[in-house]
Motif scaffolding. Structure first.
Motif, PDB file in Angstrom:
ATOM      1  N   CYS A 180     -17.770 -37.257  74.883  1.00 34.06           N
ATOM      2  CA  CYS A 180     -18.101 -38.545  75.621  1.00 34.06           C
ATOM      3  C   CYS A 180     -18.157 -38.092  77.002  1.00 34.06           C
ATOM      4  O   CYS A 180     -17.303 -37.220  77.628  1.00 34.06           O
ATOM      5  N   GLU A 181     -19.331 -38.694  77.815  1.00 29.56           N
ATOM      6  CA  GLU A 181     -19.224 -38.511  79.077  1.00 29.56           C
ATOM      7  C   GLU A 181     -18.300 -39.438  79.759  1.00 29.56           C
ATOM      8  O   GLU A 181     -18.419 -40.598  79.498  1.00 29.56           O
ATOM      9  N   ILE A 201     -17.887 -44.809  80.532  1.00 27.20           N
ATOM     10  CA  ILE A 201     -17.722 -43.860  79.273  1.00 27.20           C
ATOM     11  C   ILE A 201     -19.131 -44.309  78.597  1.00 27.20           C
ATOM     12  O   ILE A 201     -19.359 -45.727  78.525  1.00 27.20           O
ATOM     13  N   ASP A 202     -19.787 -43.433  77.976  1.00 30.98           N
ATOM     14  CA  ASP A 202     -20.849 -43.776  76.953  1.00 30.98           C
ATOM     15  C   ASP A 202     -20.776 -43.646  75.680  1.00 30.98           C
ATOM     16  O   ASP A 202     -20.505 -42.352  75.240  1.00 30.98           O
ATOM     17  N   LEU A 203     -20.184 -44.503  74.832  1.00 30.26           N
ATOM     18  CA  LEU A 203     -19.755 -44.224  73.626  1.00 30.26           C
ATOM     19  C   LEU A 203     -21.088 -43.898  72.752  1.00 30.26           C
ATOM     20  O   LEU A 203     -20.771 -43.297  71.541  1.00 30.26           O
ATOM     21  N   GLU A 204     -22.194 -43.987  73.156  1.00 33.46           N
ATOM     22  CA  GLU A 204     -23.340 -43.640  72.596  1.00 33.46           C
ATOM     23  C   GLU A 204     -23.568 -42.353  72.200  1.00 33.46           C
ATOM     24  O   GLU A 204     -23.898 -41.843  71.147  1.00 33.46           O
ATOM     25  N   VAL A 223     -12.449 -49.150  74.535  1.00 32.08           N
ATOM     26  CA  VAL A 223     -11.857 -47.709  74.948  1.00 32.08           C
ATOM     27  C   VAL A 223     -10.507 -47.908  75.959  1.00 32.08           C
ATOM     28  O   VAL A 223     -10.594 -48.369  77.025  1.00 32.08           O
ATOM     29  N   HIS A 224      -9.356 -47.698  75.433  1.00 30.84           N
ATOM     30  CA  HIS A 224      -8.015 -47.792  76.282  1.00 30.84           C
ATOM     31  C   HIS A 224      -7.488 -46.380  76.536  1.00 30.84           C
ATOM     32  O   HIS A 224      -6.948 -45.935  75.409  1.00 30.84           O
ATOM     33  N   ASP A 245      -9.590 -47.188  59.633  1.00 31.42           N
ATOM     34  CA  ASP A 245      -9.844 -46.167  60.499  1.00 31.42           C
ATOM     35  C   ASP A 245     -11.228 -45.625  60.358  1.00 31.42           C
ATOM     36  O   ASP A 245     -11.887 -45.933  59.366  1.00 31.42           O
ATOM     37  N   PHE A 246     -11.626 -45.049  61.548  1.00 29.75           N
ATOM     38  CA  PHE A 246     -12.825 -44.123  61.457  1.00 29.75           C
ATOM     39  C   PHE A 246     -12.752 -43.071  62.436  1.00 29.75           C
ATOM     40  O   PHE A 246     -11.891 -42.855  62.961  1.00 29.75           O
ATOM     41  N   THR A 247     -13.589 -42.251  61.964  1.00 24.95           N
ATOM     42  CA  THR A 247     -13.562 -40.709  62.854  1.00 24.95           C
ATOM     43  C   THR A 247     -14.390 -41.100  64.332  1.00 24.95           C
ATOM     44  O   THR A 247     -15.186 -41.404  64.107  1.00 24.95           O
ATOM     45  N   ILE A 248     -13.961 -40.264  65.184  1.00 26.27           N
ATOM     46  CA  ILE A 248     -14.388 -40.295  66.669  1.00 26.27           C
ATOM     47  C   ILE A 248     -13.752 -39.013  67.168  1.00 26.27           C
ATOM     48  O   ILE A 248     -12.801 -38.715  67.056  1.00 26.27           O
ATOM     49  N   ASP A 249     -14.809 -38.501  67.846  1.00 19.99           N
ATOM     50  CA  ASP A 249     -14.740 -37.312  68.912  1.00 19.99           C
ATOM     51  C   ASP A 249     -14.844 -37.558  70.040  1.00 19.99           C
ATOM     52  O   ASP A 249     -16.156 -37.613  70.654  1.00 19.99           O
TER      53      ASP A 249
END
Lengths: 141, 141
Positions: B107-108, A102-105, A122-123, B99-103
């Motif tokens: 992600c690859e 996974i690439d969180l960038e 990341v789980h 908390d923070f937002t993330i989509d």
DNA sequence: TCCCATAATAGACTTGTTCTAAATATATAA
DNA sequence: TTATATATTTAGAACAAGTCTATTATGGGA
């Protein structure tokens, strides 16, 4: 074996038999083992090894960045010698933990301005291929 | 209060006083509390409430998707009533969870072919703005 | 070889959570 | 209503993971 000793010495850890054996186990068994799994295995090799030594050693390894600690789901601490960036998937049926890339960038993040982010985990959870195709079974994968 | 009762009834959970009070606490205190924090608070409202009731209730809420369970870092289970998609950041200095937002759709990902992914958790750790600007302090934020 | 610091050991202890059995509360049917 | 069944709460025991403590063992340097 020599390689293992060097790995420890390079990090200023005295290469006791116990430490070398635990390191060897982690390198050869990339199953994200729990402390107890390590302890169980070690009993075969060094029957006198105590649980405290397993924990001491793992904490030493953690403090020098030789392993990382995973806490997916409940009460299980798991140890991962793979220090590259990757995510972890845990099967809710058989309990095994699998790596994925996974690439969180790439990710859009919001709400972390002024936060200093040091670690990213990341789980994912769900069902591994084997358990997906064998619904109902919940034994070892 | 009525709203809380309806929330429970809608999920086929009998709205006992204990359950309603715990739900109320979770809604009004979005601090990702531990079971013990909830228990401590409840003692003020219902002094006879036992710890088992706190756990029973939280497990009931979990099973119907009213809360989610967070296990960031060590030995602490935390409960979050915010069921929308978001990530969690834990400050290693003061221990608070933000908390923070993330989509993750952006992600690859690699290595999860044939896996059935049901839950996705993103845990970051580091230092919150307050602790970042006050290095050394480790009290409450 | 003798010291000293480090590490390992066994078992007690702590903490978080679940389990158990009994008491209490609630719902349903007569 | 009342009786009965079912669900919930309670207190404390039980359990499990991990840490701590005191003691013993080990190993490198004077």
């Amino acid at each position: 074996m020599d390689k293992l000793v060097q790995e420890l010495v390079a990090r200023k850890i005295r290469p006791s038999i116990q430490r070398v054996k635990i390191l060897e186990y982690l390198i050869n068994n990339r199953i994200h083992p729990t402390a107890d799994q390590i302890f169980q295995h070690m009993q075969k090799e060094i029957p006198t090894m105590s649980k405290a030594t397993v924990y001491n050693t793992l904490n030493t390894f953690l403090s020098v960045g030789l392993v990382r600690l995973l806490t997916i789901g409940g009460s299980e601490a798991r140890y991962d010698i793979n220090m590259t960036t990757h995510g972890h998937f845990k099967c809710e049926s058989c309990g095994t933990v699998h790596d994925f890339t996974i690439d969180l960038e790439d990710c859009e993040l919001g709400g972390l301005d002024d936060f200093t982010v040091e670690k990213r985990d990341v789980h994912f959870r769900g069902y591994c291929p084997r358990c997906s195709s064998n619904p109902g079974r919940s034994s070892k994968c």
